[in-house]
Design a protein around this motif. Structure first.
Motif, short mmCIF file in Angstrom:
data_model
loop_
_atom_site.label_atom_id
_atom_site.label_comp_id
_atom_site.label_asym_id
_atom_site.label_seq_id
_atom_site.Cartn_x
_atom_site.Cartn_y
_atom_site.Cartn_z
N SER A 158 51.13 73.18 63.36
CA SER A 158 51.07 74.44 64.10
C SER A 158 49.63 74.89 64.23
N THR A 181 47.39 83.00 70.45
CA THR A 181 48.34 82.05 71.03
C THR A 181 48.72 81.00 69.99
N THR A 182 50.02 80.68 69.94
CA THR A 182 50.50 79.73 68.92
C THR A 182 51.09 78.48 69.54
N ASN A 183 50.97 77.37 68.84
CA ASN A 183 51.56 76.09 69.24
C ASN A 183 52.29 75.50 68.05
N TYR A 184 53.32 74.70 68.32
CA TYR A 184 54.10 74.07 67.27
C TYR A 184 54.42 72.63 67.65
N LYS A 242 59.56 73.39 65.83
CA LYS A 242 59.82 74.50 66.73
C LYS A 242 61.13 75.19 66.39
N LYS A 268 40.24 75.63 69.59
CA LYS A 268 41.46 74.83 69.52
C LYS A 268 41.64 74.28 68.11
#
Length: 121
Positions: free
Chosen positions: A49, A57-60, A65, A103
């Motif tokens: 993550s 902003t988040t990413n998984y 998820k 990033k």
């Protein structure tokens, strides 16, 4: 001096929950992207993550998820990883890392020592 320190790992049964903490020092965590990474036994380290700077902003990874949530406490300079409905395949050493950029990436410059998460079936 930039430092990251993880905590909160442990042994948990499948279906259980843990919340990991990544305490940042020497820089303002809210200004940079910070990622959580996992190294499972016999496997390469992978990004789990990421929370990006400022707007958060988040990413998984697909494998987490809906189960994991990354968030940041700007006042404490800590990034958390809340993990729910854990599975044995989530077992590994969890690291937080940053390269003080916008990033998240495996090739980060700054890493914590990691915290072990073991999920029993």
């Amino acid at each position: 001096q930039v430092q990251l320190a993880e905590s909160g790992g442990g042994l948990v049964q499948a279906g259980g929950s843990l919340t990991l903490s990544c305490a940042a020092s020497g820089f303002t965590a809210a200004w940079y992207a910070i990622g959580w990474f996992r190294q499972a036994p016999g496997k390469e380290r992978e990004e789990v993550s990421c929370i990006k700077s400022r707007e958060g902003t988040t990413n998984y990874a697909d494998s987490v998820k809906g189960r994991f949530t990354i968030y940041r406490d700007n006042a404490k300079n800590i990034v958390y990883l809340q993990m729910r409905s854990l599975k044995p395949e989530h077992t590994g050493v969890y690291f937080c890392a940053t390269y003080l950029g916008s990033k998240c990436r495996i090739g980060s410059d700054y890493w914590g020592r990691g915290t072990q998460v073991t999920v029993s079936s």
